[in-house]
Design a protein around this motif. Structure first.
Motif, mmCIF file in Angstrom:
data_model
loop_
_atom_site.group_PDB
_atom_site.id
_atom_site.type_symbol
_atom_site.label_atom_id
_atom_site.label_comp_id
_atom_site.label_asym_id
_atom_site.label_seq_id
_atom_site.Cartn_x
_atom_site.Cartn_y
_atom_site.Cartn_z
ATOM 1 N N VAL A 61 0.864 -1.179 0.000
ATOM 2 C CA VAL A 61 0.000 0.000 0.000
ATOM 3 C C VAL A 61 0.904 1.233 0.000
ATOM 4 O O VAL A 61 1.898 1.282 0.722
ATOM 5 N N GLN A 63 1.349 4.956 1.065
ATOM 6 C CA GLN A 63 0.780 5.976 1.933
ATOM 7 C C GLN A 63 1.831 7.031 2.214
ATOM 8 O O GLN A 63 2.930 6.735 2.664
ATOM 9 N N LEU A 65 2.333 10.917 4.055
ATOM 10 C CA LEU A 65 1.754 11.846 5.026
ATOM 11 C C LEU A 65 2.426 13.203 4.871
ATOM 12 O O LEU A 65 3.662 13.288 4.804
ATOM 13 N N SER A 100 -6.804 9.494 -3.675
ATOM 14 C CA SER A 100 -6.478 8.923 -2.376
ATOM 15 C C SER A 100 -7.690 8.227 -1.767
ATOM 16 O O SER A 100 -8.812 8.723 -1.847
ATOM 17 N N SER A 102 -7.684 7.687 1.442
ATOM 18 C CA SER A 102 -7.659 8.124 2.836
ATOM 19 C C SER A 102 -8.730 9.179 3.080
ATOM 20 O O SER A 102 -8.997 10.024 2.227
ATOM 21 N N SER A 107 -3.184 12.942 4.279
ATOM 22 C CA SER A 107 -2.696 11.601 3.959
ATOM 23 C C SER A 107 -3.091 11.222 2.542
ATOM 24 O O SER A 107 -4.242 11.418 2.130
ATOM 25 N N LYS A 109 -3.223 7.925 0.089
ATOM 26 C CA LYS A 109 -3.159 6.471 0.189
ATOM 27 C C LYS A 109 -3.713 5.834 -1.082
ATOM 28 O O LYS A 109 -4.803 6.189 -1.544
#
Length: 145
Positions: A61, A63, A65, A100, A102, A107, A109
């Motif tokens: 995955v 991800q 931030l 994303s 998320s 974030s 993702k």
């Protein structure tokens, strides 16, 4: 302090003349003048955690931030009223279909197997301050193997 008096958040952009008068205990005074230019361009500070270049397994995955804040003249960091916009591009072509998953705005993702092996992607976050109508961006280069 003079810095907080001349904070660009408290004064508009422009040119200012500041006159300072000092008097001693005998009542004798003297004045001095300084010209100051102030430009109200306070930009958000933005970083993406981790290395600027990352190699990730395709079955992992993805991800990322981001950390963003708006600095103030008093030294505080405001995280409110900031909007985050993430983009993924490859060779200058933006992949708008890659959004994303998320729910957190800071974030980004993507599920595993979303991006191609051997390709290099520029993942960028643009942070916009609604209050000041200014923006700043940060990027991370990601390749998959």
């Amino acid at each position: 302090s003079l810095g907080s008096i001349l904070c660009p958040l408290k004064l508009g952009s422009g040119f200012y003349n500041v006159v300072v008068t000092l008097c001693n205990f005998l009542g004798s005074c003297n004045s001095g003048t300084a010209s100051i230019s102030i430009f109200n361009r306070i930009l958000p500070h933005v970083t993406i955690f981790g290395n600027n270049f990352q190699r990730i397994k395709r079955n992992s995955v993805l991800q990322l931030l981001a950390d963003a804040y708006l600095p103030s003249c008093e030294g505080t960091k405001s995280k409110s009223d900031l909007n985050y916009y993430w983009t993924v591009s490859e060779g200058g072509i933006v992949h708008s279909e890659l959004q994303s998953s998320s729910s957190l705005p800071y974030s980004f993702k993507l599920p595993s197997f979303s991006l191609q092996v051997g390709s290099t992607y520029d993942i960028r976050v643009i942070v916009v301050s609604n209050t000041l109508s200014t923006s700043q961006s940060a990027q991370s280069i990601v390749s998959f193997y």
